[in-house]
Design an enzyme around this catalytic site. Structure first.
Site, PDB file in Angstrom:
ATOM      1  N   TRP A 149      20.488 -22.507  53.043  1.00 41.62           N
ATOM      2  CA  TRP A 149      20.865 -23.893  52.722  1.00 41.62           C
ATOM      3  C   TRP A 149      22.175 -23.977  51.939  1.00 41.62           C
ATOM      4  CZ3 TRP A 149      21.391 -23.597  47.589  1.00 41.62           C
ATOM      5  CH2 TRP A 149      20.636 -22.631  46.917  1.00 41.62           C
ATOM      6  N   ASN A 150      22.693 -22.879  51.417  1.00 41.34           N
ATOM      7  CA  ASN A 150      23.817 -23.038  50.479  1.00 41.34           C
ATOM      8  C   ASN A 150      25.157 -23.323  51.156  1.00 41.34           C
ATOM      9  OD1 ASN A 150      23.993 -20.443  51.396  1.00 41.34           O
ATOM     10  ND2 ASN A 150      24.338 -19.505  49.407  1.00 41.34           N
ATOM     11  N   LYS A 173      17.916 -21.408  63.795  1.00 38.19           N
ATOM     12  CA  LYS A 173      16.939 -22.006  62.875  1.00 38.19           C
ATOM     13  C   LYS A 173      17.619 -22.175  61.519  1.00 38.19           C
ATOM     14  CE  LYS A 173      14.261 -20.939  59.662  1.00 38.19           C
ATOM     15  NZ  LYS A 173      14.368 -22.198  58.907  1.00 38.19           N
ATOM     16  N   PRO A 174      18.034 -23.404  61.182  1.00 40.71           N
ATOM     17  CA  PRO A 174      18.672 -23.617  59.885  1.00 40.71           C
ATOM     18  C   PRO A 174      17.625 -23.700  58.769  1.00 40.71           C
ATOM     19  CG  PRO A 174      18.531 -25.691  61.056  1.00 40.71           C
ATOM     20  CD  PRO A 174      17.917 -24.650  61.965  1.00 40.71           C
ATOM     21  N   ALA A 175      18.086 -23.708  57.530  1.00 39.99           N
ATOM     22  CA  ALA A 175      17.159 -23.807  56.389  1.00 39.99           C
ATOM     23  C   ALA A 175      16.463 -25.165  56.394  1.00 39.99           C
ATOM     24  CB  ALA A 175      17.936 -23.624  55.093  1.00 39.99           C
ATOM     25  N   GLY A 227      20.456 -14.768  54.219  1.00 41.06           N
ATOM     26  CA  GLY A 227      19.441 -15.290  53.309  1.00 41.06           C
ATOM     27  C   GLY A 227      19.091 -14.239  52.268  1.00 41.06           C
ATOM     28  N   SER A 228      17.876 -14.317  51.785  1.00 41.28           N
ATOM     29  CA  SER A 228      17.482 -13.436  50.679  1.00 41.28           C
ATOM     30  C   SER A 228      17.200 -12.015  51.176  1.00 41.28           C
ATOM     31  CB  SER A 228      16.230 -14.006  50.014  1.00 41.28           C
ATOM     32  OG  SER A 228      15.192 -14.078  50.962  1.00 41.28           O
ATOM     33  N   GLU A 249      23.067 -10.557  56.228  1.00 41.88           N
ATOM     34  CA  GLU A 249      23.944 -10.965  55.118  1.00 41.88           C
ATOM     35  C   GLU A 249      23.005 -11.436  54.013  1.00 41.88           C
ATOM     36  OE1 GLU A 249      27.144 -10.732  54.984  1.00 41.88           O
ATOM     37  OE2 GLU A 249      27.715 -10.426  57.063  1.00 41.88           O
ATOM     38  N   LEU A 250      22.819 -10.599  53.009  1.00 43.79           N
ATOM     39  CA  LEU A 250      21.740 -10.867  52.040  1.00 43.79           C
ATOM     40  C   LEU A 250      22.279 -11.223  50.655  1.00 43.79           C
ATOM     41  CD1 LEU A 250      19.437  -7.965  53.280  1.00 43.79           C
ATOM     42  CD2 LEU A 250      19.561 -10.322  54.099  1.00 43.79           C
ATOM     43  N   CYS A 283      26.248 -16.613  47.507  1.00 45.07           N
ATOM     44  CA  CYS A 283      25.893 -15.192  47.440  1.00 45.07           C
ATOM     45  C   CYS A 283      27.030 -14.375  46.823  1.00 45.07           C
ATOM     46  CB  CYS A 283      25.590 -14.692  48.832  1.00 45.07           C
ATOM     47  SG  CYS A 283      26.922 -15.103  49.962  1.00 45.07           S
ATOM     48  N   GLU A 384      20.384 -12.145  40.959  1.00 46.98           N
ATOM     49  CA  GLU A 384      21.324 -13.263  41.090  1.00 46.98           C
ATOM     50  C   GLU A 384      20.655 -14.518  40.526  1.00 46.98           C
ATOM     51  OE1 GLU A 384      22.595 -13.901  45.162  1.00 46.98           O
ATOM     52  OE2 GLU A 384      20.562 -13.887  45.914  1.00 46.98           O
TER      53      GLU A 384
HETATM   54  P1  NAP Z   1      15.749 -17.337  52.268  1.00 47.19           P
HETATM   55  O1  NAP Z   1      14.575 -17.888  51.592  1.00 47.19           O
HETATM   56  O2  NAP Z   1      15.746 -15.916  52.669  1.00 47.19           O
HETATM   57  O3  NAP Z   1      15.998 -18.283  53.532  1.00 47.19           O
HETATM   58  C1  NAP Z   1      17.033 -18.062  54.448  1.00 47.19           C
HETATM   59  C2  NAP Z   1      16.570 -18.511  55.813  1.00 47.19           C
HETATM   60  O4  NAP Z   1      15.481 -17.682  56.228  1.00 47.19           O
HETATM   61  C3  NAP Z   1      16.045 -19.948  55.853  1.00 47.19           C
HETATM   62  O5  NAP Z   1      16.372 -20.522  57.080  1.00 47.19           O
HETATM   63  C4  NAP Z   1      14.550 -19.733  55.734  1.00 47.19           C
HETATM   64  O6  NAP Z   1      13.780 -20.795  56.225  1.00 47.19           O
HETATM   65  C5  NAP Z   1      14.386 -18.498  56.577  1.00 47.19           C
HETATM   66  N1  NAP Z   1      13.140 -17.781  56.353  1.00 47.19           N
HETATM   67  C6  NAP Z   1      12.365 -17.748  55.245  1.00 47.19           C
HETATM   68  N2  NAP Z   1      11.284 -16.967  55.453  1.00 47.19           N
HETATM   69  C7  NAP Z   1      11.377 -16.497  56.731  1.00 47.19           C
HETATM   70  C8  NAP Z   1      10.576 -15.657  57.541  1.00 47.19           C
HETATM   71  N3  NAP Z   1       9.429 -15.117  57.089  1.00 47.19           N
HETATM   72  N4  NAP Z   1      10.989 -15.382  58.815  1.00 47.19           N
HETATM   73  C9  NAP Z   1      12.125 -15.927  59.289  1.00 47.19           C
HETATM   74  N5  NAP Z   1      12.922 -16.736  58.563  1.00 47.19           N
HETATM   75  C10 NAP Z   1      12.569 -17.015  57.300  1.00 47.19           C
HETATM   76  O7  NAP Z   1      17.063 -17.526  51.411  1.00 47.19           O
HETATM   77  P2  NAP Z   1      17.559 -18.856  50.701  1.00 47.19           P
HETATM   78  O8  NAP Z   1      16.869 -18.959  49.415  1.00 47.19           O
HETATM   79  O9  NAP Z   1      17.498 -20.000  51.633  1.00 47.19           O
HETATM   80  O10 NAP Z   1      19.113 -18.533  50.526  1.00 47.19           O
HETATM   81  C11 NAP Z   1      19.619 -17.942  49.415  1.00 47.19           C
HETATM   82  C12 NAP Z   1      19.846 -16.468  49.654  1.00 47.19           C
HETATM   83  O11 NAP Z   1      20.781 -16.274  50.711  1.00 47.19           O
HETATM   84  C13 NAP Z   1      20.459 -15.820  48.449  1.00 47.19           C
HETATM   85  O12 NAP Z   1      19.855 -14.587  48.205  1.00 47.19           O
HETATM   86  C14 NAP Z   1      21.915 -15.639  48.851  1.00 47.19           C
HETATM   87  O13 NAP Z   1      22.574 -14.634  48.148  1.00 47.19           O
HETATM   88  C15 NAP Z   1      21.792 -15.372  50.294  1.00 47.19           C
HETATM   89  N6  NAP Z   1      23.060 -15.646  50.987  1.00 47.19           N
HETATM   90  C16 NAP Z   1      23.776 -14.584  51.453  1.00 47.19           C
HETATM   91  C17 NAP Z   1      24.988 -14.796  52.087  1.00 47.19           C
HETATM   92  C18 NAP Z   1      25.768 -13.644  52.621  1.00 47.19           C
HETATM   93  O14 NAP Z   1      26.707 -13.868  53.367  1.00 47.19           O
HETATM   94  N7  NAP Z   1      25.434 -12.423  52.287  1.00 47.19           N
HETATM   95  C19 NAP Z   1      25.467 -16.103  52.262  1.00 47.19           C
HETATM   96  C20 NAP Z   1      24.709 -17.167  51.762  1.00 47.19           C
HETATM   97  C21 NAP Z   1      23.489 -16.908  51.132  1.00 47.19           C
HETATM   98  P3  NAP Z   1      13.267 -21.947  55.225  1.00 47.19           P
HETATM   99  O15 NAP Z   1      14.475 -22.675  54.789  1.00 47.19           O
HETATM  100  O16 NAP Z   1      12.374 -22.760  56.045  1.00 47.19           O
HETATM  101  O17 NAP Z   1      12.573 -21.264  54.075  1.00 47.19           O
END
Ligand code: NAP
Length: 480
Positions: A149-150, A173-175, A227-228, A249-250, A283, A384
């Site tokens: 979502w960020n 699949k977006p956030a 994502g995470s 990309e975590l 991130c 973080e």
């Molecule tokens: P997240 O909870 O991992 O969610 C990211 C995406 O994954 C969302 O679309 C989420 O859906 C989905 N998701 C969650 N559980 C899943 C599962 N079991 N199977 C498949 N998809 C699943 O992360 P976030 O809290 O939204 O984002 C923040 C994180 O992203 C931070 O750690 C940040 O550092 C990282 N990030 C990294 C980068 C990079 O380039 N390295 C860039 C931006 C952000 P829902 O929204 O429905 O939960």
């Protein structure tokens, strides 16, 4: 078309279950719309539509694919204001940042439209006279893109644009917090004229069920995830079952180092923008600010002065620099990090508390905060924070700060400020990070590779490396 629907096989459709979920403005709590709550069945249909579109899309000449991408990029820029308002409404970042993100997002589409024309192969001298060795590159197949979502626009195009340019159809699949920007982008893709099934959108409140289908469906040949780290590991384990390609990309834990030979004013301005951009929710945001002891006091004074000038509020309002945190989970994490640091001896130089009064009553607002006397053992240095909190940590010399900066399981971005060119090279080479900002707080651009080391993931997005993720290398050994 309208909010509430998925885009599958070139048509806007309800979720098979008929279920929807709400999207709200994180600054005001206002209901922005209802969107489809897709389940496994919907994902299967989207994947099948993408798979059906694959041969035609892959066979199209690269300049033909580029035309559609360039049309989409032009529409994004034409509608920058409208897209930025949607983005800020559902995500909270200041409107100016949202406008910048739309330009950045369109930049990936333009870049990859052109880069798709440069997917070059190779000829290799054979070991015998009667053979020729040819190496060609081909699209991997259906790509599942999962985004956070960020950066509701940029994370989408950073994956979709290179995939499409390479000849791969996509299921996105977006956030769940920010599907409306994705809707608006898919309206643009539709208008730009992408053939049915080439781009597909699935929104859901149940990411684990949807994620499972994307990972387990054998027609999906690649997962591109941002994502995470925890979810990244889960997807990696799942992808292993079919040896499915995956790029991750975590999370990050970026150090921002200020040496005594830095241009102090530039370093202060850069630290403020790196830390407080997107309310600290990127991130690559500075998560730990290391300042050499000899300049700690002067840095802290100037830094705090600038942080106090940051205006907090609804991102749609003029002059706001810092918006709300995305949700209660994010807000609680920020509160916990500050409480833990203070309990272990950190001093609050400014901010330090949530705001719930007046205009802040309906969102999760946390004051822009600076902490001093932060040391190892505090949570804020280990994980973080993803919030507007800047911990200042003193250091004595180069060796000590490099050790501290590398002492983490993450390795996404690191920054430092120094005017000594030898030190710049030395430090850049020793930092165990995929992206280094040396006297630069904004290192991410469409034309350069972006990605992490260690538990920050693997694979690169952006640059010519970004399209390679979506290409298979094939050897043709030709006997004459
Ligand atoms: P997240 O909870 O991992 O969610 C990211 C995406 O994954 C969302 O679309 C989420 O859906 C989905 N998701 C969650 N559980 C899943 C599962 N079991 N199977 C498949 N998809 C699943 O992360 P976030 O809290 O939204 O984002 C923040 C994180 O992203 C931070 O750690 C940040 O550092 C990282 N990030 C990294 C980068 C990079 O380039 N390295 C860039 C931006 C952000 P829902 O929204 O429905 O939960």
């Amino acid at each position: 078309m309208g909010c509430g629907q998925n885009y599958i096989g070139g048509r806007w459709v309800e979720a098979a279950s008929g279920r929807t979920f709400s999207v709200r403005n994180p600054a005001t709590g206002e209901l922005l719309g209802m969107v489809a709550d897709a389940g496994r069945e919907d994902v299967t249909r989207a994947v099948e539509a993408a798979h059906g579109a694959f041969p035609g899309w892959a066979a199209l000449a690269a300049p033909e694919r580029a035309k559609l991408l360039l049309r989409a990029a032009a529409l994004m820029l034409e509608r920058k204001e409208e897209l930025a308002r949607i983005l800020t409404s559902e995500q909270g970042k200041p409107l100016k940042e949202a406008q910048g993100e739309i330009e950045y997002a369109a930049g990936f589409v333009t870049w990859y439209a052109e880069e798709g024309k440069r997917v070059y192969g190779e000829t290799i001298p054979a070991s015998v006279a009667h053979k020729r060795l040819l190496v060609i590159k081909q699209p991997v197949g259906v790509v599942a893109a999962i985004t956070p979502w960020n950066f509701p626009a940029a994370m989408v195009t950073r994956k979709i644009a290179p995939a499409l340019a390479a000849g791969c159809p996509v299921v996105l699949k977006p956030a769940e917090q920010t599907p409306l920007t994705a809707f608006a982008l898919f309206q643009i893709f539709e208008e730009a004229g992408f053939p049915a099934g080439v781009v597909n959108l699935i929104t859901t409140r149940d990411p684990s069920e949807v994620g499972r289908e994307l990972v387990e469906n054998p027609l999906v040949r690649m997962i591109a995830f941002t994502g995470s780290t925890d979810v990244g590991k889960l997807l990696m384990r799942g992808a292993a079952a079919q040896v499915k390609r995956i790029s991750l990309e975590l999370g990050g834990n970026a150090p921002f180092i200020v040496f005594e030979d830095a241009d102090l004013d530039k370093a202060v301005a850069a630290a403020v923008s790196s830390k407080f951009r997107n309310m600290g929710q990127t991130c690559i945001c500075a998560n730990r600010i290391y300042v050499q002891e000899s300049i700690l006091e002067s840095f802290a004074t100037k830094f705090v002065e600038r942080v106090r000038q940051l205006k907090m509020g609804n991102g749609l309002e003029e002059g706001v620099h810092v918006g709300p945190l995305i949700d209660e989970g994010g807000f609680k994490k920020v509160c916990a990090h500050v409480e833990d640091a203070v309990a272990k001896g950190a001093r609050i130089l400014t901010g330090g508390a949530p705001r719930t009064d007046g205009p802040f009553a309906h969102g999760h607002f946390f004051e822009p905060t600076v902490l001093a006397d932060v040391r190892k053992g505090m949570q804020i240095l280990e994980e973080e924070t993803f919030g507007p909190v800047a911990p200042l940590v003193p250091f004595r010399d180069e060796a000590e700060v490099i050790r501290a900066a590398n002492d983490t399981r993450y390795g996404l971005a690191a920054y430092f400020y120094s005017q000594n060119v030898s030190r710049c090279i030395r430090v850049a080479e020793q930092l165990e990070y995929g992206v280094i900002g040396a006297n630069d707080a904004m290192p991410a651009v469409p034309q350069a590779p972006f990605g992490g080391l260690k538990e920050s993931g693997f694979g690169r997005e952006g640059g010519r490396e970004g399209i390679e993720e979506f290409l298979e290398v094939k050897l043709i050994s030709l006997g004459l």
